[in-house]
Write a protein that holds these residues in place. Sequence first.
Motif, short mmCIF file in Angstrom:
data_model
loop_
_atom_site.label_atom_id
_atom_site.label_comp_id
_atom_site.label_asym_id
_atom_site.label_seq_id
_atom_site.Cartn_x
_atom_site.Cartn_y
_atom_site.Cartn_z
N UNK A 112 0.84 -1.20 0.00
CA UNK A 112 0.00 0.00 0.00
C UNK A 112 0.88 1.25 0.00
N UNK A 113 1.92 1.27 0.85
CA UNK A 113 2.82 2.43 0.89
C UNK A 113 3.52 2.62 -0.44
N UNK A 114 3.96 1.53 -1.05
CA UNK A 114 4.66 1.63 -2.34
C UNK A 114 3.75 2.21 -3.42
N UNK A 115 2.50 1.75 -3.46
CA UNK A 115 1.58 2.25 -4.47
C UNK A 115 1.24 3.72 -4.24
N UNK A 116 1.06 4.10 -2.97
CA UNK A 116 0.82 5.51 -2.66
C UNK A 116 2.03 6.36 -3.06
N UNK A 117 3.22 5.80 -2.90
CA UNK A 117 4.42 6.51 -3.34
C UNK A 117 4.42 6.70 -4.85
N UNK A 118 4.01 5.68 -5.59
CA UNK A 118 3.92 5.78 -7.04
C UNK A 118 2.93 6.87 -7.45
N UNK A 119 1.80 6.93 -6.75
CA UNK A 119 0.79 7.94 -7.07
C UNK A 119 1.36 9.33 -6.85
N UNK A 120 2.04 9.52 -5.73
CA UNK A 120 2.64 10.83 -5.45
C UNK A 120 3.69 11.18 -6.51
N UNK A 121 4.47 10.20 -6.92
CA UNK A 121 5.49 10.45 -7.94
C UNK A 121 4.86 10.87 -9.26
N UNK A 122 3.77 10.21 -9.64
CA UNK A 122 3.09 10.57 -10.88
C UNK A 122 2.57 12.01 -10.83
N UNK A 123 2.29 12.48 -9.64
CA UNK A 123 1.84 13.87 -9.47
C UNK A 123 3.01 14.82 -9.29
N UNK A 124 4.24 14.27 -9.44
CA UNK A 124 5.48 15.04 -9.28
C UNK A 124 5.66 15.58 -7.87
N UNK A 125 5.02 14.91 -6.92
CA UNK A 125 5.19 15.24 -5.50
C UNK A 125 6.27 14.31 -4.95
N UNK A 126 7.52 14.64 -5.22
CA UNK A 126 8.61 13.74 -4.89
C UNK A 126 8.84 13.65 -3.38
N UNK A 127 8.63 14.74 -2.67
CA UNK A 127 8.77 14.69 -1.21
C UNK A 127 7.69 13.78 -0.61
N UNK A 128 6.47 13.89 -1.13
CA UNK A 128 5.40 13.03 -0.66
C UNK A 128 5.67 11.56 -0.98
N UNK A 129 6.21 11.32 -2.16
CA UNK A 129 6.53 9.94 -2.55
C UNK A 129 7.57 9.36 -1.61
#
Length: 610
Positions: free
Chosen positions: A359-376
């Motif tokens: 779940x954490x990994x997928x949420x990180x992917x979602x944040x990365x796709x939004x270019x929210x690298x700190x959130x990822x």
Amino acid sequence: MKPYSRLAVATLVAVTLTACAQTMSVGDPSADALVANAAPVAPAPPTADLSQAIATEKASASADSGLDAQLFYQLLVGELEARGGEPGAGFSRVFEAARQTGDARLYQHAADIALQARSGESALRAAQAWKDAHPDSRDANRYVLQILVVLQRLSDTVEPLMAAVRFAPAAERPQMLLAVPRAYARAEDKQLAARVVEEALAPWAKDPEIGADSWVAIGRVRLAANYPSGALEAAQRAQALDEQSEGAALLALELMADQPQQAEPLVKRQLATKQTDPAVRMGYARALIEKQRWLDAAAQLDAVTSQQPTFAQGWLLRGALEAQQEQLDAAQTSLKRFLELTGADAPGDQQFASNQAQAYLTLSQIAEKRKDYAGAQAWLDKIPDVDQLMAAQLRRASILAADGKMEQARQLLRGLPERTAGDARMKLLAEVQLLRDNKQYAQAYDVLAAEIARAKGDDATELLYDQAMLAEKLGRIDEMERLLRQLIAAKPGFYHAYNALGYSLADRNLRLDEARDLVQKALSLAPGDPFITDSLGWVEFRAGNWDKAAEILGGAYKTKPDAEIGAHYGEVLWNMNRKDEAREIWKQGLRTNPDSDVLRDTLKRLQVGL
């Protein structure tokens, strides 16, 4: 044509594989504890402890069984011999004591000593004597049955298996029957095992109470014997006796890969009942995901989470599917719901840790796709399980690359530990994918080519597809075609190669009849795949069959509203002067995947501004 990302497949399958492991569990746990797996004999305890144990046992023996001093001494010596490296002598003394007293505990102990010494025949002799002395003993019969299976004396297990059903209380019989296939898992002659089980369970196969469970057990041993049509027949018979049979539906799910037209109706029929257990619906969703039937899978997961909103695993699988479908907001909501449900009272087992890390990994992917690298990065930092280190580091590398730090990302991947050969392969493919995602195709090609030159046999063949796709990106079309034909010759069932080659020919407006044949071959191997259907639509468009192309691409887009499929569908509509429809589809594609090269190239080529 877009090939389905192998990394996405692995991620999704990993989720589908763990999402419902507990709900799919059936059967009596005791069936897994075959007595042949008894632990080695423990070393003798220190003298003081042994003296105390002797005194306790002597008091117990005097009170419960009337052992005289001589017999007690015999047992003591037998125990010391068994613990001291002479299990044969120890077995003989304990077995003789069991025959003198008729004590069930001594028979069992004698059998255990023999099993720990890996003496199956001696264990069987003790278990059979125990059963003769106590003919109504359920435990004695279980020992006999399981030892006979271990000794591969399958034909002798008919009577013990029938007795096991008779001895089981009525309320326990369904679970006991569902455990039968596991009891025969060690059988070397699987076909004989299937015949034996069918003969033994025949008296109960028409019983209205346990007939369905009997047929499920028969079906599973048939499936283990590589007799899928027989397994399907058993599932059908089970459901005819009990349309709510979960076991029949779960068996049908295992048969969906090879016999979808016959097996899937059994699953649907069970789901149409008032059955509320999520096991079948979750299993059905996983099967649909594996067949890339995204909309159907989403409908099943929606039903699971609606009917049982506190069932955490449903939210995890739903979130993974939504993320793969680029439904980022919905995926984030589902995954956070999973974390809410598992956060406070979460069990501390490996399965939970793996699910939560996913779940954490997928949420990180979602944040990365939004270019929210700190959130990822913040999501990755929440992963506590060291076993998830590899996956977490792969995500960190992706974040670094997306943030313009490619060399750091590659060094991070290369520095990952390699506990297995699979870890080394995963690292290499991750580096190739990282370079490809960041359009560094030449470097990705070089890394992959070096690995193919080093690898041998199937290990090298499996990488040819990725190499061909990189050759295409580099404009080396002849090399791409050569590699794909080499792959088709080596693996005739690898449908991605047919699809890629057919699409490539169509996209260059070359040999369209051959392109159509190649794509249709791919569809015959993977019916209904939306990306292959997209390729077929593109072939028809290039051939000037615009109406047919629009129909085919419209169906593919409805099944999978992907940006690349939308780009092709929109172009066909644009050429048919249905420009408003085309613009709407392209807008939707940009919303779901603003980085789609195919869509952006299409808009640029057609000089369309949105």
